[in-house]
Each structure stands twice: as C-alpha cells, then as structure tokens.
Design an enzyme around this catalytic site. Structure first.
Site, PDB file in Angstrom:
ATOM      1  N   GLU A 121       0.810  -1.220   0.000  1.00 41.98           N
ATOM      2  CA  GLU A 121       0.000   0.000   0.000  1.00 41.98           C
ATOM      3  C   GLU A 121       0.843   1.270   0.000  1.00 41.98           C
ATOM      4  O   GLU A 121       1.876   1.346   0.650  1.00 41.98           O
ATOM      5  CB  GLU A 121      -0.884  -0.028   1.253  1.00 41.98           C
ATOM      6  CG  GLU A 121      -1.730   1.186   1.437  1.00 41.98           C
ATOM      7  CD  GLU A 121      -2.610   1.084   2.687  1.00 41.98           C
ATOM      8  OE1 GLU A 121      -2.812  -0.033   3.211  1.00 41.98           O
ATOM      9  OE2 GLU A 121      -3.076   2.132   3.136  1.00 41.98           O
ATOM     10  N   GLU A 125      -2.454  11.021   2.681  1.00 37.63           N
ATOM     11  CA  GLU A 125      -3.560  11.279   3.605  1.00 37.63           C
ATOM     12  C   GLU A 125      -3.582  12.772   3.881  1.00 37.63           C
ATOM     13  O   GLU A 125      -2.586  13.344   4.317  1.00 37.63           O
ATOM     14  CB  GLU A 125      -3.340  10.545   4.937  1.00 37.63           C
ATOM     15  CG  GLU A 125      -2.902   9.095   4.806  1.00 37.63           C
ATOM     16  CD  GLU A 125      -4.043   8.115   4.822  1.00 37.63           C
ATOM     17  OE1 GLU A 125      -5.196   8.532   4.590  1.00 37.63           O
ATOM     18  OE2 GLU A 125      -3.790   6.926   5.088  1.00 37.63           O
ATOM     19  N   ARG A 205      -7.268   4.123  -5.478  1.00 42.83           N
ATOM     20  CA  ARG A 205      -8.509   4.460  -4.778  1.00 42.83           C
ATOM     21  C   ARG A 205      -8.502   5.903  -4.318  1.00 42.83           C
ATOM     22  O   ARG A 205      -7.469   6.417  -3.874  1.00 42.83           O
ATOM     23  CB  ARG A 205      -8.655   3.557  -3.547  1.00 42.83           C
ATOM     24  CG  ARG A 205      -8.665   2.119  -3.949  1.00 42.83           C
ATOM     25  CD  ARG A 205      -8.388   1.162  -2.803  1.00 42.83           C
ATOM     26  NE  ARG A 205      -8.383  -0.186  -3.351  1.00 42.83           N
ATOM     27  CZ  ARG A 205      -9.014  -1.220  -2.823  1.00 42.83           C
ATOM     28  NH1 ARG A 205      -9.670  -1.083  -1.697  1.00 42.83           N
ATOM     29  NH2 ARG A 205      -8.971  -2.400  -3.414  1.00 42.83           N
ATOM     30  N   TRP A 209     -13.322  10.061   4.370  1.00 39.89           N
ATOM     31  CA  TRP A 209     -14.004   9.421   5.489  1.00 39.89           C
ATOM     32  C   TRP A 209     -13.744  10.233   6.748  1.00 39.89           C
ATOM     33  O   TRP A 209     -12.846  11.078   6.774  1.00 39.89           O
ATOM     34  CB  TRP A 209     -13.531   7.970   5.665  1.00 39.89           C
ATOM     35  CG  TRP A 209     -12.070   7.822   5.943  1.00 39.89           C
ATOM     36  CD1 TRP A 209     -11.051   8.140   5.099  1.00 39.89           C
ATOM     37  CD2 TRP A 209     -11.461   7.338   7.148  1.00 39.89           C
ATOM     38  NE1 TRP A 209      -9.839   7.876   5.701  1.00 39.89           N
ATOM     39  CE2 TRP A 209     -10.058   7.382   6.959  1.00 39.89           C
ATOM     40  CE3 TRP A 209     -11.962   6.852   8.365  1.00 39.89           C
ATOM     41  CZ2 TRP A 209      -9.151   6.966   7.926  1.00 39.89           C
ATOM     42  CZ3 TRP A 209     -11.046   6.443   9.329  1.00 39.89           C
ATOM     43  CH2 TRP A 209      -9.661   6.496   9.105  1.00 39.89           C
TER      44      TRP A 209
END
Ligand SMILES: *[C@@H]1O[C@H](CO)[C@@H](O)[C@H](O)[C@H]1NC(C)=O
Ligand SMILES: *[C@@H]1O[C@H](CO)[C@@H](O)[C@H](O)[C@H]1NC(C)=O
Ligand SMILES: *[C@@H]1O[C@H](CO)[C@@H](O)[C@H](O)[C@H]1NC(C)=O
Ligand SMILES: *[C@@H]1O[C@H](CO)[C@@H](O)[C@H](O)[C@H]1NC(C)=O
Ligand SMILES: *[C@@H]1O[C@H](CO)[C@@H](O)[C@H](O)[C@H]1NC(C)=O
Ligand SMILES: *[C@@H]1O[C@H](CO)[C@@H](O)[C@H](O)[C@H]1NC(C)=O
Ligand SMILES: *[C@@H]1O[C@H](CO)[C@@H](O)[C@H](O)[C@H]1NC(C)=O
Length: 395
Positions: A121, A125, A205, A209
């Site tokens: 990954e 962020e 992606r 959230w």
C-alpha cells in the site's frame, strides 16, 4: 473483492458495506485468486470537469461523487458518508497523478491509496484539521507492526488550492511529488530490505471518510486530528483530474506463487482481455479531439490555434474567390455554398471558443499552483505513531 482488512470492529459497526467486502477478499499469498485486470495501455487519464467515472473502469465501493466545474466532489454530509472509488484495473509500477483539493473539517480524511491484493500500500492522507501538512505512508504486505513510515510534508493551503500529488513507482524506488517537487523517496532496500516495499499489482482508490468519528478508537481520532463535528459539514474533497500510467502495460497480472514478490508476477498481454476504457482513453487512434488537445503543451496549442486561424484566413480568401466564380455560375449553387460556409464557420468559431476556454482554464490552473512545498518532511511523533500512526480506513 480486495479489501483493506485493517479494520477495527468499531469502524465495522459503522459500515455494513465493509463487512460485505471482507467475505470476498482474496489474498494471493494465502489463496489462489483470479488474475488482476491490467490497464492494458500505458496512460489513462480522466478530467472530472468533462467526464464522470464509468462503471467499466471504476467501482464505487461506497457512495458516489457529484460533478461540477470543480471536478468530482467527494462529500461527507453526515455520519457514515464515505464516498470511495477504486479502479477496476491494476498497475504494476508506474505513475499516479492526482490534481485535488483536500476537504476541510476536523477529523475528515481525504486520501489517495494505491493498494494490492497482498496489501502492499502507498498512501497520501490529507487531514482536514491540518491545512499546512499532508502525510505520505506505505505498507508492505499489510505489515502494520511499525508505524514509523508516516511522513508529514509541508504544503501551502491544500484545502483551498489544487495541488498535484504524484507518485512515481518503480521496482527500485518510489518517489512522492507535490507540484513537481520531490518530497520523499523510498528505496526498495530501505523498506525492511525490500520486504515492506510495495511491489505487487495495485489498484488506485480515492476516498474521504471521518477518521474523527466519535465511534472510532481514540488513536484513530487522534491521528485524524480530533473528533469530527458533522454539523460543520458538508465537507468536500474535490478531484479535478487524474492520470495513471502502468509501466508494465499488461492486460492481466497473475501471481505465479505465494511469495508476494514482484518476481512472481506474470504479465500477460492479450488484447482480448483488455479493459474497455472511458473518458476518451483507449488506443491513441480512439482518443477524442478534446483528449488530444488536453494532452498538448501550451506551445503546441498556440501553434495549432495560429494555424487554425491561418487556415481560416486562406479559407476565406478561397471562398471569396469561389464566391465570385459562383456568382457567375449561378445563384442557386451560391446559396448552397453559402449555407455550407456558414455552417463550417459556426463550427470553427465554436471550436475556437472551446479552445479559448480550455486555454484560460489551464492558465488559471497554472497561476493557482504556487509551489509552497519544501523538500523535507518529518516523521510522525512516536507518541501517536507507536499506537496507530495511520488510521483505519475502509476500502
Ligand atoms: C466493487 O468492489 C467490491 C469490493 O471489492 C466488490 O465486492 C464488488 O463486487 C465490486 N462491484 C462490481 C460491480 O464489480
Ligand atoms: C495469510 O496466512 C498467514 C499464515 O496462515 C497468516 O499469518 C496471515 O495473517 C494471512 N494473511 C492474510 C492477509 O490473510
Ligand atoms: C504518460 O504521460 C505522461 C505525461 O503525459 C508522460 O510523461 C509519460 O511518459 C507517459 N507514459 C508512458 C508510459 O507513455
Ligand atoms: C499539521 O501537521 C504538522 C505535522 O504533524 C504539525 O506540526 C502541525 O502542528 C499540524 N497542524 C495542525 C493545525 O494540527
Ligand atoms: C514488519 O515490518 C517491520 C519493520 O517495519 C519488521 O521489523 C518486521 O520484521 C516486519 N514483519 C514481517 C512479518 O515482515
Ligand atoms: C504533476 O506532477 C508530475 C510529477 O512532477 C508531472 O510529471 C506532471 O506533469 C504534473 N501534472 C500537471 C498537470 O502539472
Ligand atoms: C503489449 O502490447 C502492446 C501493443 O502491442 C505494446 O505496446 C506493449 O508494449 C505490450 N506490453 C507488454 C508488457 O508486452
């Protein structure tokens, strides 16, 4: 199918779609999985001011975006909103370039994630409560035993201005760029001797959230910058455009064994298995005029605009010449000719207006991207890091 399994029960309780995804997870290190769909071409791009995601290429695993002149808006309106999309194709090294604006709001997390079925990954962020720094992170095979990989990078106003977040990922190293300045390099050997180096076919992606939801555990809330106050929403992350290149150009990637190593990946190049793309992508011949135009440099655009004007001028001279001839030849034909000229001229004007609009948009975009980023980052404080330097996301 492939899901990000690092979930905490509290988060799961919030999100039933996440639960549904777990059952269809397939990790090639533990099971025999079907091959990963490759992109099949070297470059895919989509400009969300012009195109929406098609279901051929994209899978919305939660929510949906809305579209306007800003691009695609990913919105948290209320608890439980987590609009998230992933590509149906995988890339096996390459580049991921996202032009976006992060969402504001304490505890709100905007993210770009590159993730493989073995849980390799790479992350960007963007924390809503922090308008001065963005975080990068990486994981190999879902190894979360150490949280010292998160690095914060200074940046100017990521919530008000569009920035260019680009990854350049190869077998040897992974470079992170903000507005074309390199902010971080991870070498293969520096990622736990390669073991933690992201090295397997991955999808891309985008999502938003609320890491600061009060039902999340305290470390996640702390990492996300504090509790989210939904009454201050809606919180919007805007993605203007995206470009993904696949260095391997395969149509399918298959794990040859259960090692999860890059060397075990078999690349197939079978055009019958190629994905049918959207947004004007495809083979070069199938590119729309718009796409080709968008792909040109400003210099080339000015050149083309100038030659279009030149052709128009020649056309006008030819027309006047013909017109005089026509007048002699007969009125009827002239009328027909006239109508055709008028139609061509209208089309030409519309084309030029569109070019002008796109050019001023480009210029506006360029003017709006001052580079406020240093070449350094620093590590997340270990007090946060040792417990959960990353949050738990649902993908
Ligand atoms: C989208 O992805 C999810 C999670 O990986 C999967 O369960 C679902 O089947 C996919 N949807 C479609 C329409 O392929
Ligand atoms: C794969 O299997 C190993 C050994 O059984 C286990 O330790 C590991 O957690 C599994 N990984 C995943 C992602 O399921
Ligand atoms: C993809 O496009 C970018 C920019 O348009 C270019 O720099 C890059 O070389 C292209 N990659 C490939 C593999 O064609
Ligand atoms: C943003 O993050 C940086 C790096 O962790 C930190 O130094 C700064 O204090 C943060 N700003 C806010 C407003 O939390
Ligand atoms: C996980 O990563 C740490 C270093 O970050 C390393 O010490 C440890 O051996 C890794 N675990 C596995 C199973 O690879
Ligand atoms: C974004 O940054 C990458 C890496 O520097 C660069 O290749 C690319 O051209 C940039 N994209 C735009 C639209 O400026
Ligand atoms: C797959 O085929 C395409 C088109 O012939 C070619 O451009 C590309 O390099 C090939 N890729 C691989 C991995 O062989």
């Amino acid at each position: 199918m492939k899901l990000f399994t690092r979930l905490v029960p509290a988060v799961l309780a919030l999100c039933t779609t996440a639960l549904a995804q777990i059952s269809s997870d397939c990790n090639p290190m533990n099971a025999t999985c079907s091959p990963n769909q490759g992109l099949g071409i070297s470059n895919y791009s989509i400009n969300f001011a012009e195109y929406e995601t098609s279901s051929r290429v994209w899978n919305w695993t939660a929510g949906k975006a809305t579209y306007d002149g800003n691009g695609a808006a990913f919105t948290v309106n209320k608890r439980g909103d987590t609009p998230t999309v992933k590509t149906r194709f995988y890339i096996f090294f390459g580049q991921v370039e996202v032009i976006m604006k992060a969402a504001p709001g304490q505890g709100i997390v905007s993210s770009i994630v590159v993730l493989s079925d073995t849980l390799d990954e790479i992350d960007w962020e963007l924390i809503g409560g922090n308008n001065t720094h963005v975080q990068t992170n990486y994981f190999g095979k879902g190894n979360t035993t150490s949280y010292d990989r998160a690095v914060w990078h200074p940046i100017s106003n990521p919530q008000e201005e569009y920035h260019n977040y680009t990854l350049d990922w190869s077998k040897e190293k992974l470079d992170f760029y903000i507005d074309s300045q390199i902010v971080r390099t991870l070498k293969y050997e520096d990622a736990n001797g390669g073991l933690n180096y992201p090295q397997t076919p991955s999808d891309v992606r985008l999502g938003i959230w609320a890491g600061g939801d009060s039902k999340n555990d305290k470390y996640t809330i702390e990492w996300a910058g504090g509790e989210t106050d939904y009454s201050k929403g809606p919180f919007n992350m805007y993605v203007q455009s995206l470009r993904i290149s696949d260095a391997s150009t395969g149509t399918q990637y298959t794990y040859g064994d259960r090692s999860g190593s890059m060397g075990s990946i078999q690349v197939a190049n079978d055009t019958s298995k190629a994905l049918s793309l959207d947004a004007g992508n495809g083979d070069t011949a199938a590119q729309s005029i718009k796409q080709k135009w968008n792909g040109l440099s400003t210099g080339a655009k000015i050149g083309i605009a100038a030659s279009v004007l030149g052709v128009a001028a020649i056309g006008l001279i030819v027309f006047i010449f013909c017109c005089i001839k026509q007048r002699r030849a007969g009125k009827h034909e002239k009328l027909l000719e006239d109508a055709k000229f008028e139609k061509d001229r209208t089309e030409l004007l519309a084309f030029r207006a569109e070019m002008g609009r796109q050019r001023s948009e480009k210029i506006a975009l360029m003017q709006q991207a001052p580079i406020g980023v240093g070449n350094h980052g620093y590590h997340v404080p270990s007090s946060i890091g040792s417990h959960g330097g990353r949050g738990y996301q649902r993908y």
